[in-house]
Write a protein that holds these residues in place. Structure first.
Motif, PDB file in Angstrom:
ATOM      1  N   LEU A 215       0.828  -1.210   0.000  1.00 61.47           N
ATOM      2  CA  LEU A 215       0.000   0.000   0.000  1.00 61.47           C
ATOM      3  C   LEU A 215       0.859   1.254   0.000  1.00 61.47           C
ATOM      4  O   LEU A 215       0.549   2.244  -0.671  1.00 61.47           O
ATOM      5  CB  LEU A 215      -0.942   0.004   1.211  1.00 61.47           C
ATOM      6  N   THR A 216       1.947   1.225   0.736  1.00 64.52           N
ATOM      7  CA  THR A 216       2.833   2.375   0.781  1.00 64.52           C
ATOM      8  C   THR A 216       3.488   2.596  -0.575  1.00 64.52           C
ATOM      9  O   THR A 216       3.551   3.724  -1.074  1.00 64.52           O
ATOM     10  CB  THR A 216       3.905   2.172   1.861  1.00 64.52           C
ATOM     11  N   ARG A 217       3.928   1.512  -1.178  1.00 69.69           N
ATOM     12  CA  ARG A 217       4.610   1.622  -2.462  1.00 69.69           C
ATOM     13  C   ARG A 217       3.710   2.173  -3.555  1.00 69.69           C
ATOM     14  O   ARG A 217       4.134   2.978  -4.374  1.00 69.69           O
ATOM     15  CB  ARG A 217       5.184   0.262  -2.865  1.00 69.69           C
ATOM     16  N   ILE A 218       2.442   1.765  -3.558  1.00 74.76           N
ATOM     17  CA  ILE A 218       1.547   2.241  -4.620  1.00 74.76           C
ATOM     18  C   ILE A 218       0.802   3.514  -4.230  1.00 74.76           C
ATOM     19  O   ILE A 218      -0.092   3.965  -4.958  1.00 74.76           O
ATOM     20  CB  ILE A 218       0.553   1.137  -5.056  1.00 74.76           C
ATOM     21  N   GLY A 219       1.140   4.093  -3.089  1.00 79.96           N
ATOM     22  CA  GLY A 219       0.636   5.418  -2.763  1.00 79.96           C
ATOM     23  C   GLY A 219      -0.667   5.487  -1.980  1.00 79.96           C
ATOM     24  O   GLY A 219      -1.224   6.566  -1.811  1.00 79.96           O
ATOM     25  N   PHE A 220      -1.140   4.349  -1.485  1.00 78.99           N
ATOM     26  CA  PHE A 220      -2.395   4.373  -0.727  1.00 78.99           C
ATOM     27  C   PHE A 220      -2.169   4.393   0.784  1.00 78.99           C
ATOM     28  O   PHE A 220      -3.120   4.389   1.558  1.00 78.99           O
ATOM     29  CB  PHE A 220      -3.272   3.175  -1.097  1.00 78.99           C
ATOM     30  N   ALA A 221      -0.934   4.394   1.185  1.00 81.80           N
ATOM     31  CA  ALA A 221      -0.640   4.525   2.622  1.00 81.80           C
ATOM     32  C   ALA A 221       0.624   5.348   2.755  1.00 81.80           C
ATOM     33  O   ALA A 221       1.419   5.444   1.822  1.00 81.80           O
ATOM     34  CB  ALA A 221      -0.467   3.152   3.273  1.00 81.80           C
TER      35      ALA A 221
END
Ligand SMILES: [Mn+2]
Ligand SMILES: [Mn+2]
Ligand SMILES: [Zn+2]
Ligand SMILES: [Zn+2]
Lengths: 144, 144
Positions: free
Chosen positions: A71-77
């Motif tokens: 999630l962090t890598r794809i920008g949602f966290a």
DNA sequence: TGCCTTATCGAAAATGGTTTTCAATAACTA
DNA sequence: TAGTTATTGAAAACCATTTTCGATAAGGCA
């Protein structure tokens, strides 16, 4: 109490879509972990995420780490450093910043951004991060 | 190349004074570690600080960790999260923010702060952090 | 200057958060 | 439904940071 500042249903379907595009499967474990992230307004440690998800579904700590990473890598966290700990918070993918309660780790988003007109000299900016630390309404009352 | 943005001599004597007030001794090891921090404009990992100090004086890694902890606690250094790593930078104790090169970890300070007039609603702010990430002048040239 | 107290040092061990491994399993596709 | 393959999680590995503790040296004082 439901999480504020985000349109959770919209965010959930955006995440599902993105996962699908990336060939990721939507497993029960991810469903449970995502449900936790969607229904809290606090920034969580991986351990906390794992423990909370555990209540509705058997999940491994490793899986909690993995979904946070994805999630962090794809920008949602986003990761936030609070009191020396790295914590993670589901975020809407639009540009915004954070008000962070240093006592309960609640994170409120705000959209105003004053950094556009600044002069950075020869430095070439690509992104920025603004965090306001303090106490949320509840914590002000509790520990006056 | 000397570190920019800070008055190193002044900072050094302020730190010495503060250490003295706290009953801390000014050892050779601390002298060497502080010298490294004073002459770099990069945010360093504890390991990097240790290795750099090693060149002029025999220091233990533990001691590098300890001086980072102390300087951070008394407000003369700050932690910055860069590419997932915690790095530390000597800082002037006046209010300022950072432009961070994500390639070489150089940190430039800037004093302008636009966050004073904002409306935080019921949130009670106590501090804030503004970080501009990007590429410094050198790194723009090097990796065009 | 030399002594004495005590903060400091650092090697080694302990700690604990995070990542890797890999065989079993479950999610999607055809 | 069967087959392919991403995913899971327990266990081990990893590694950054902290703790321990006996040896050392800083610095106040006679
Ligand atoms: Mn957010
Ligand atoms: Mn600074
Ligand atoms: Zn709070
Ligand atoms: Zn640079």
């Amino acid at each position: 109490m439901t999480a504020s500042n985000r349109d959770d249903e919209k965010l959930k379907s955006e995440i599902r879509l993105r996962f699908h595009q990336l060939g990721q499967r939507f497993t029960q474990e991810r469903e449970a972990l995502l449900a936790v992230l969607l229904t809290t307004d606090r920034a969580l440690t991986p351990q906390e995420l794992y423990e909370a998800a555990q209540k509705s579904e058997t999940v491994g700590l490793t899986t909690a780490y993995r979904i946070i990473e994805t999630l962090t890598r794809i920008g949602f966290a986003q990761v936030i450093l609070i009191n020396g700990e790295l914590r993670y918070r589901l975020c809407s993918p639009t540009h915004h910043h954070h008000m962070v309660c240093t006592q309960c780790q609640k994170v409120e988003e705000f959209a105003e951004c004053q950094l556009e007109g600044l002069d950075y000299g020869s430095f070439h900016p690509t992104s920025h991060r603004v965090e306001i630390f303090g106490l949320c309404e509840q914590c002000q009352k509790g520990s006056s």
